[in-house]
Design an enzyme around this catalytic site. Structure first.
Site, mmCIF file in Angstrom:
data_model
loop_
_atom_site.group_PDB
_atom_site.id
_atom_site.type_symbol
_atom_site.label_atom_id
_atom_site.label_comp_id
_atom_site.label_asym_id
_atom_site.label_seq_id
_atom_site.Cartn_x
_atom_site.Cartn_y
_atom_site.Cartn_z
ATOM 1 N N LEU A 180 0.870 -1.178 0.000
ATOM 2 C CA LEU A 180 0.000 0.000 0.000
ATOM 3 C C LEU A 180 0.904 1.224 0.000
ATOM 4 C CD1 LEU A 180 -3.020 -0.212 2.514
ATOM 5 C CD2 LEU A 180 -3.106 0.221 0.062
ATOM 6 N N ASP A 181 0.658 2.158 -0.918
ATOM 7 C CA ASP A 181 1.459 3.380 -0.966
ATOM 8 C C ASP A 181 1.394 4.116 0.372
ATOM 9 O OD1 ASP A 181 2.015 2.858 -3.608
ATOM 10 O OD2 ASP A 181 0.407 4.141 -4.372
ATOM 11 N N PRO A 182 2.443 4.857 0.729
ATOM 12 C CA PRO A 182 2.407 5.636 1.977
ATOM 13 C C PRO A 182 1.202 6.569 2.077
ATOM 14 C CG PRO A 182 4.642 5.568 1.132
ATOM 15 C CD PRO A 182 3.768 4.931 0.077
ATOM 16 N N LEU A 183 0.747 7.128 0.953
ATOM 17 C CA LEU A 183 -0.395 8.043 0.975
ATOM 18 C C LEU A 183 -1.733 7.320 1.082
ATOM 19 C CD1 LEU A 183 0.645 10.732 -1.681
ATOM 20 C CD2 LEU A 183 0.776 10.879 0.806
ATOM 21 N N ALA A 184 -1.710 5.986 1.012
ATOM 22 C CA ALA A 184 -2.940 5.195 1.121
ATOM 23 C C ALA A 184 -3.101 4.666 2.537
ATOM 24 C CB ALA A 184 -2.904 4.032 0.139
#
EC number: 5.4.99.25
Length: 310
Positions: free
Chosen positions: A48-52
């Site tokens: 999961l992307d850091p922004l997610a």
């Protein structure tokens, strides 16, 4: 004679379904959970992307052998697309590369969605983990290279427009298969609508076979550090784990006896002829006394172990 190595952690096995917060990387999350549980090993089933935010299934101990079965499962995301800007990373993190004053109507958005349902061709983002000539695309992109990433087929099972809170954004839910990039969906929506777009919010709510209600917030786990007695703390943490077998629920299940379990642990096949044996050749898993023994292949009346569990 050299001394045998001491294990570097507890030999536990199970899945923790973490509700990952924003601005916290997947690798960082795995390291934190491994440390909290004092586990020998740990791994996640899909970055999961850091922004997610949202569901990040983390396998501990022998459960790491079941990670591929979760990686291949369906996933559900809720995401917000902001219109008017295309960005280098296709999310909020990247520089603006294209912009437009045009904004789509709700009906225009709805009209394009059927074209994104089914097996579709998708070009992954420039900033992605795809390997190009042995190097990660995001490493090449960070060095300023514009690379040609080949398109690939991905499966979109369901795509719904949930809301248009204002003219500048729209909120969606998508159920998709392995390898789908939500950021690429946002990019392609914007291009087709002629207004450009990028992901400004992303949350994963489901990774098959784990339900949304199984998620544990990171703050709840960290709060358990306040328990001073280590045995009590670890017991409280262990109570949050999901059985390793849960990751294999899509496979046929063999219930075997102790003698058969011993044969499998020695790497030998066992006979599965009988009324309850699966007929078709397939992958399956075997348990004895409720404990996972092996994952293997059924064929010609035998179950042949591929991965054996302690």
């Amino acid at each position: 004679m050299s001394k045998p190595r001491k294990p570097k952690g507890r030999p536990i096995s199970g899945w923790l379904i973490l509700d990952k917060p924003v601005d916290f990387g997947s690798t960082e999350a795995v390291s934190k959970i491994k440390w909290l549980y004092k586990a020998e090993k740990a791994g996640h089933a899909g970055t999961l992307d850091p922004l997610a935010s949202g569901m990040l299934p983390i396998a501990l101990g022998d459960a790491t052998k079941t990670v591929p079965y979760v990686m291949d499962g369906r996933k559900i995301y809720e995401f917000t697309v902001s219109w008017g800007e295309e960005r280098a990373t296709d999310d909020l993190e990247g520089d603006v590369t294209k912009s437009s004053d045009k904004r789509p109507s709700e009906q225009q958005i709805r009209d394009i969605l059927p074209g994104y349902i089914g097996t579709i061709s998708q070009v992954p983002p420039q900033f992605s983990a795809i390997k190009i000539a042995g190097e990660r695309a995001y490493d090449l992109a960070r060095e300023g290279e514009t690379i040609e990433i080949p398109s690939r087929e991905v499966d979109i099972f369901r795509l719904t427009l949930l809301a248009c809170p204002d003219a500048d954004s729209a909120h969606f839910e998508v159920e998709c298969g392995k390898g789908t990039y939500v950021r690429a969906l946002a990019r392609d929506f914007g291009r087709e609508l002629g207004c450009y777009g990028h992901v400004s919010g992303l949350r994963r709510t489901f990774v098959a076979p784990f339900a949304e209600g199984a998620m544990v917030p990171l703050a709840d786990l960290v709060a358990l550090e306040a328990i001073e007695d280590m045995d009590e703390r670890l017991a409280a943490l262990d109570a949050l784990l999901i059985d390793t077998c849960e990751a294999l629920s899509s496979l046929p299940h063999l219930v075997i006896n102790d003698d058969q379990a011993h044969r499998l642990k020695m790497g030998n096949p066992i006979l599965v002829r009988g009324r309850d044996a699966p007929v078709a050749e397939s992958e399956a898993y075997a348990t004895a006394r409720g404990k996972l023994i092996a994952i293997g292949e059924i064929g010609q009346g035998e179950f042949r172990p591929k991965r054996v569990f302690a």
